[in-house]
Write a protein that holds these residues in place. Structure first.
Motif, PDB file in Angstrom:
ATOM      1  N   SER A 142      -2.008   2.041 -11.350  1.00 54.95           N
ATOM      2  CA  SER A 142      -3.132   2.791 -11.910  1.00 54.95           C
ATOM      3  C   SER A 142      -3.365   4.070 -11.113  1.00 54.95           C
ATOM      4  O   SER A 142      -4.109   4.943 -11.550  1.00 54.95           O
ATOM      5  CB  SER A 142      -4.406   1.936 -11.895  1.00 54.95           C
ATOM      6  N   LYS A 143      -2.701   4.204  -9.973  1.00 59.39           N
ATOM      7  CA  LYS A 143      -2.878   5.376  -9.109  1.00 59.39           C
ATOM      8  C   LYS A 143      -1.932   6.519  -9.449  1.00 59.39           C
ATOM      9  O   LYS A 143      -2.155   7.650  -9.003  1.00 59.39           O
ATOM     10  CB  LYS A 143      -2.660   4.980  -7.647  1.00 59.39           C
ATOM     11  N   LEU A 144      -0.879   6.242 -10.204  1.00 56.88           N
ATOM     12  CA  LEU A 144       0.071   7.297 -10.571  1.00 56.88           C
ATOM     13  C   LEU A 144      -0.524   8.208 -11.637  1.00 56.88           C
ATOM     14  O   LEU A 144      -1.453   7.817 -12.358  1.00 56.88           O
ATOM     15  CB  LEU A 144       1.365   6.676 -11.093  1.00 56.88           C
TER      16      LEU A 144
ATOM     17  N   ALA B 284      -5.148   5.013 -14.669  1.00 54.42           N
ATOM     18  CA  ALA B 284      -6.602   5.108 -14.467  1.00 54.42           C
ATOM     19  C   ALA B 284      -7.114   3.799 -13.879  1.00 54.42           C
ATOM     20  O   ALA B 284      -6.673   2.719 -14.281  1.00 54.42           O
ATOM     21  CB  ALA B 284      -7.312   5.394 -15.786  1.00 54.42           C
ATOM     22  N   PRO B 285      -8.064   3.898 -12.922  1.00 49.90           N
ATOM     23  CA  PRO B 285      -8.652   2.673 -12.382  1.00 49.90           C
ATOM     24  C   PRO B 285      -9.600   2.035 -13.391  1.00 49.90           C
ATOM     25  O   PRO B 285     -10.104   2.710 -14.297  1.00 49.90           O
ATOM     26  CB  PRO B 285      -9.427   3.167 -11.152  1.00 49.90           C
ATOM     27  N   ALA B 286      -9.849   0.752 -13.223  1.00 47.77           N
ATOM     28  CA  ALA B 286     -10.923   0.103 -13.973  1.00 47.77           C
ATOM     29  C   ALA B 286     -12.230   0.526 -13.309  1.00 47.77           C
ATOM     30  O   ALA B 286     -12.285   0.703 -12.086  1.00 47.77           O
ATOM     31  CB  ALA B 286     -10.765  -1.411 -13.920  1.00 47.77           C
TER      32      ALA B 286
ATOM     33  N   ASN C 209     -11.622  -0.702 -18.653  1.00 48.84           N
ATOM     34  CA  ASN C 209     -10.456  -1.359 -18.076  1.00 48.84           C
ATOM     35  C   ASN C 209      -9.504  -0.295 -17.534  1.00 48.84           C
ATOM     36  O   ASN C 209      -9.593   0.877 -17.906  1.00 48.84           O
ATOM     37  CB  ASN C 209      -9.759  -2.218 -19.132  1.00 48.84           C
ATOM     38  N   GLY C 210      -8.604  -0.714 -16.669  1.00 51.92           N
ATOM     39  CA  GLY C 210      -7.668   0.229 -16.063  1.00 51.92           C
ATOM     40  C   GLY C 210      -6.388   0.385 -16.871  1.00 51.92           C
ATOM     41  O   GLY C 210      -6.104  -0.385 -17.784  1.00 51.92           O
ATOM     42  N   THR C 211      -5.620   1.391 -16.509  1.00 55.44           N
ATOM     43  CA  THR C 211      -4.332   1.669 -17.147  1.00 55.44           C
ATOM     44  C   THR C 211      -3.295   1.891 -16.062  1.00 55.44           C
ATOM     45  O   THR C 211      -3.514   2.687 -15.141  1.00 55.44           O
ATOM     46  CB  THR C 211      -4.421   2.938 -18.027  1.00 55.44           C
TER      47      THR C 211
ATOM     48  N   THR D 254     -27.405   0.526  -6.456  1.00 59.71           N
ATOM     49  CA  THR D 254     -26.379   0.508  -7.498  1.00 59.71           C
ATOM     50  C   THR D 254     -25.197   1.354  -7.040  1.00 59.71           C
ATOM     51  O   THR D 254     -25.364   2.353  -6.340  1.00 59.71           O
ATOM     52  CB  THR D 254     -26.911   1.045  -8.836  1.00 59.71           C
ATOM     53  N   SER D 255     -24.018   0.912  -7.454  1.00 57.80           N
ATOM     54  CA  SER D 255     -22.788   1.616  -7.082  1.00 57.80           C
ATOM     55  C   SER D 255     -21.812   1.581  -8.242  1.00 57.80           C
ATOM     56  O   SER D 255     -21.894   0.721  -9.116  1.00 57.80           O
ATOM     57  CB  SER D 255     -22.131   0.955  -5.860  1.00 57.80           C
ATOM     58  N   SER D 256     -20.875   2.522  -8.216  1.00 59.16           N
ATOM     59  CA  SER D 256     -19.773   2.546  -9.166  1.00 59.16           C
ATOM     60  C   SER D 256     -18.521   2.121  -8.409  1.00 59.16           C
ATOM     61  O   SER D 256     -18.168   2.721  -7.392  1.00 59.16           O
ATOM     62  CB  SER D 256     -19.590   3.952  -9.745  1.00 59.16           C
ATOM     63  N   VAL D 257     -17.889   1.049  -8.894  1.00 53.82           N
ATOM     64  CA  VAL D 257     -16.709   0.495  -8.229  1.00 53.82           C
ATOM     65  C   VAL D 257     -15.469   0.867  -9.038  1.00 53.82           C
ATOM     66  O   VAL D 257     -15.424   0.649 -10.251  1.00 53.82           O
ATOM     67  CB  VAL D 257     -16.819  -1.041  -8.102  1.00 53.82           C
ATOM     68  N   SER D 258     -14.472   1.430  -8.359  1.00 55.46           N
ATOM     69  CA  SER D 258     -13.178   1.738  -8.968  1.00 55.46           C
ATOM     70  C   SER D 258     -12.177   0.694  -8.491  1.00 55.46           C
ATOM     71  O   SER D 258     -12.037   0.487  -7.290  1.00 55.46           O
ATOM     72  CB  SER D 258     -12.682   3.123  -8.547  1.00 55.46           C
ATOM     73  N   VAL D 259     -11.501   0.045  -9.441  1.00 57.62           N
ATOM     74  CA  VAL D 259     -10.528  -0.993  -9.104  1.00 57.62           C
ATOM     75  C   VAL D 259      -9.143  -0.504  -9.508  1.00 57.62           C
ATOM     76  O   VAL D 259      -8.925  -0.135 -10.667  1.00 57.62           O
ATOM     77  CB  VAL D 259     -10.855  -2.319  -9.823  1.00 57.62           C
ATOM     78  N   ASP D 260      -8.219  -0.488  -8.541  1.00 56.78           N
ATOM     79  CA  ASP D 260      -6.844  -0.082  -8.809  1.00 56.78           C
ATOM     80  C   ASP D 260      -5.926  -1.283  -8.705  1.00 56.78           C
ATOM     81  O   ASP D 260      -6.229  -2.265  -8.018  1.00 56.78           O
ATOM     82  CB  ASP D 260      -6.397   0.990  -7.802  1.00 56.78           C
TER      83      ASP D 260
END
Length: 157
Positions: free
Chosen positions: A60-62, A66-68, A46-48, A126-132
């Motif tokens: 989450s970008k500061l 952290a992104p999810a 999960n993101g922070t 397959t991919s790694s997705v970053s969610v902000d």
């Protein structure tokens, strides 16, 4: 006696025990498969979000945020997207509106630059997705002390 019987059968072109062999033949068989467009997502973390110095933004970008992270696996023929934030938990003292903006990017088989718009995934992989997620107060409004939680739904369909 058995030897003579076997020899007689062999000379007559018959197998032992009276079974006859058929002439050789072959047949081709076909296998078919249909693979439907499939996509699976698995949340790795999960993101922070952290507050900006002026308390006008949670992001989450500061630094410190952290992104999810989500793993994606697909056959292709699907779209990747994020829904608008609909579930938010805020402290009681926060009574002003917040504009929530989710974005995502991806690396791997489907490299995607940061976007909020749906993206077509044509091929398999397959991919790694970053969610902000960024929450912004407008004007003089600021985030109040307390715990905030927002949910972003990632879709691959």
């Amino acid at each position: 006696m058995l030897y003579r019987l076997a020899l007689a059968l062999a000379l007559a072109g018959l197998p032992p025990c009276g079974f006859a062999y058929a002439d050789g033949s072959s047949a081709a068989v076909t296998f078919d498969a249909t693979v439907a467009a499939v996509c699976t997502l698995a949340v790795n973390s999960n993101g922070t979000m952290v507050a900006s110095a002026d308390l006008g933004t949670l992001s989450s970008k500061l630094a410190g945020g952290a992104p999810a992270l989500v793993s994606l696996s697909t056959t292709g023929g699907v779209d990747l997207s994020v829904d608008p934030v609909t579930v938010v938990s805020t402290p009681a003292a926060d009574v002003t509106a917040t504009a929530w903006t989710p974005t995502y990017s991806a690396t791997g088989a489907h490299p995607i630059a940061e976007t909020a718009a749906p993206t077509a995934l044509a091929g398999p992989g397959t991919s790694s997705v970053s969610v902000d997620l960024v929450g912004t107060k407008s004007g003089p409004a600021r985030f109040a002390e307390g715990t905030y939680q927002a949910t972003v739904t990632v879709r691959c369909e």
